[in-house]
Design an enzyme around this catalytic site. Structure first.
Site, PDB file in Angstrom:
ATOM      1  N   HIS A 100      20.624 -11.894   2.513  1.00 26.08           N
ATOM      2  CA  HIS A 100      20.192 -12.989   1.633  1.00 26.08           C
ATOM      3  C   HIS A 100      21.334 -13.936   1.262  1.00 26.08           C
ATOM      4  O   HIS A 100      21.273 -14.608   0.236  1.00 26.08           O
ATOM      5  CB  HIS A 100      19.523 -12.413   0.369  1.00 26.08           C
ATOM      6  CG  HIS A 100      18.213 -11.720   0.660  1.00 26.08           C
ATOM      7  ND1 HIS A 100      17.625 -10.827  -0.207  1.00 26.08           N
ATOM      8  CD2 HIS A 100      17.379 -11.818   1.727  1.00 26.08           C
ATOM      9  CE1 HIS A 100      16.481 -10.389   0.326  1.00 26.08           C
ATOM     10  NE2 HIS A 100      16.306 -10.971   1.490  1.00 26.08           N
TER      11      HIS A 100
ATOM     12  N   CYS B 219      27.956 -35.641   4.805  1.00 27.64           N
ATOM     13  CA  CYS B 219      26.892 -36.624   4.566  1.00 27.64           C
ATOM     14  C   CYS B 219      26.741 -37.006   3.095  1.00 27.64           C
ATOM     15  O   CYS B 219      25.838 -37.757   2.746  1.00 27.64           O
ATOM     16  CB  CYS B 219      25.560 -36.088   5.107  1.00 27.64           C
ATOM     17  SG  CYS B 219      24.815 -34.856   4.031  1.00 27.64           S
TER      18      CYS B 219
END
Ligand code: BJW
Ligand code: ZN
Length: 262
Positions: A119, A158
């Site tokens: 996870h 970005c």
């Protein structure tokens, strides 16, 4: 034969051992499990509402701060006797690996070298926009004052918002981690499942996968979470007590305390 004796026999008869761990193994280090009530700053929040992509989209600073706080909590915690027992078994000659659902690093800090994180990890980050993966830097570890929320840092590629590199509901598990886990589980002689409620899929299917591949499964949990299979042993109690007891019994062959285990 008591369940503890069955577990000892199973360990004696095996070489490849996989520890499959959940939040319960870190509970004795002071890290709350998912069923525990939240304390302090976060009492008013429901963790199921903090651990989703929708929550991050809606309130990124809240979610980022929640994970910073958890990272801080883990940083202050120490591996407990259950984490420490695992590399000891490896040092005693077993071929041991760890498949964990936990996002803390307590297995690594206890000395386990082969750890698969199903996870994700509290130290990982992922761009919410372009999915670029990265690690938290010390500067990003800045911890909020009581009540103050911190905006997530930005992606160098970005300028998107960075989210924690963990797996939220409805998200796929990291492909490489899942593949490694399946390979280890299907090839082990013994799977020891420690401190997991066995509710959250697909990880919850791992004990059954081991049984289907012919392995024995030992469950270590405060509650009876057994699946009633023949090749299964339920050890009910705290992991920090039971795993060291198993090791002691193996190493020195000392008689077990009578009546202490079920
Ligand atoms: C001790 C102890 C001591 C205490 N000694 N023992 C309906 C809607 C949406 C999704 C689903 C749905 N139905 C099924 C799904 C799939 C979903 C799922 O399984 N949900 C269930 C709740 C039903 N799974 C997913 O969404 C997964 N992805 C997926 O399936 O993708 C495909 C898909 C796409 C689109 C739609 C649907 C599916 C992803 C699962 C990601 C789980 N993420 C979390 C959060 C991680 C980040 C974070 O930490 O913030 O992972 S949730 C949480 O649960 C965390 C844990 O790793 C995981 C497991 O919990 P764990 O470790 O078992 O802890 P607890 O607290 O439950 O239990 C502790 C145990 O320890 C207890 O048994 C105690 O007794 C014991 N214990 N002290 C020994 N001292
Ligand atoms: Zn990006």
């Amino acid at each position: 034969m008591s369940n503890m004796q069955r577990a000892i026999e199973a360990l004696r008869a095996s070489k490849k051992v996989v520890f499959f761990t959940g939040a319960g193994i870190s509970a004795e280090s002071g890290i709350p499990t998912f069923r525990d009530k939240l304390t302090g700053l976060w009492t008013k929040h429901d963790p199921e509402r903090l651990e989703t992509a929708a929550a991050f989209r809606e309130n990124p600073a809240l979610i980022w701060s929640w994970y910073l706080w958890r990272r801080h909590q883990v940083g202050q915690a120490k591996p407990n006797a259950a984490h420490l027992a695992i590399p000891q078994l490896s040092n005693a000659g077993w071929d041991v690996s760890v498949v964990t659902q936990n996002i803390d690093d307590l297995h690594e800090r206890a000395g386990s070298s082969q750890v698969v994180h199903l996870h994700g990890s509290l130290m990982d980050v992922k761009c919410f926009a372009c999915h670029r993966l990265g690690k938290l830097t010390p500067a990003q570890l800045e911890i909020a004052e009581e009540g103050q929320l911190i905006e997530p840092p930005r992606c160098v590629r970005c300028n998107g918002k960075l989210r924690p590199g963990v797996v939220w509901f409805r998200e796929n598990l990291p492909e490489g981690a899942w593949r490694s886990a399946v390979r280890l589980v299907k090839n082990c002689d013994l799977l020891i499942s420690v401190g997991t409620s066995g509710i959250v899929m697909p990880a919850a299917g791992i004990p059954n996968m081991a049984l289907a591949a012919g392995a024995t499964v030992i469950h270590v949990n405060l509650e009876d979470v057994g699946l009633d299979a023949a090749d299964e042993v339920m050890l009910t109690g705290a992991a920090g007590m039971l795993l060291p007891a198993l090791l002691r019994a193996l190493e020195v062959g000392a008689p077990l305390p009578s009546g202490g285990f079920t």
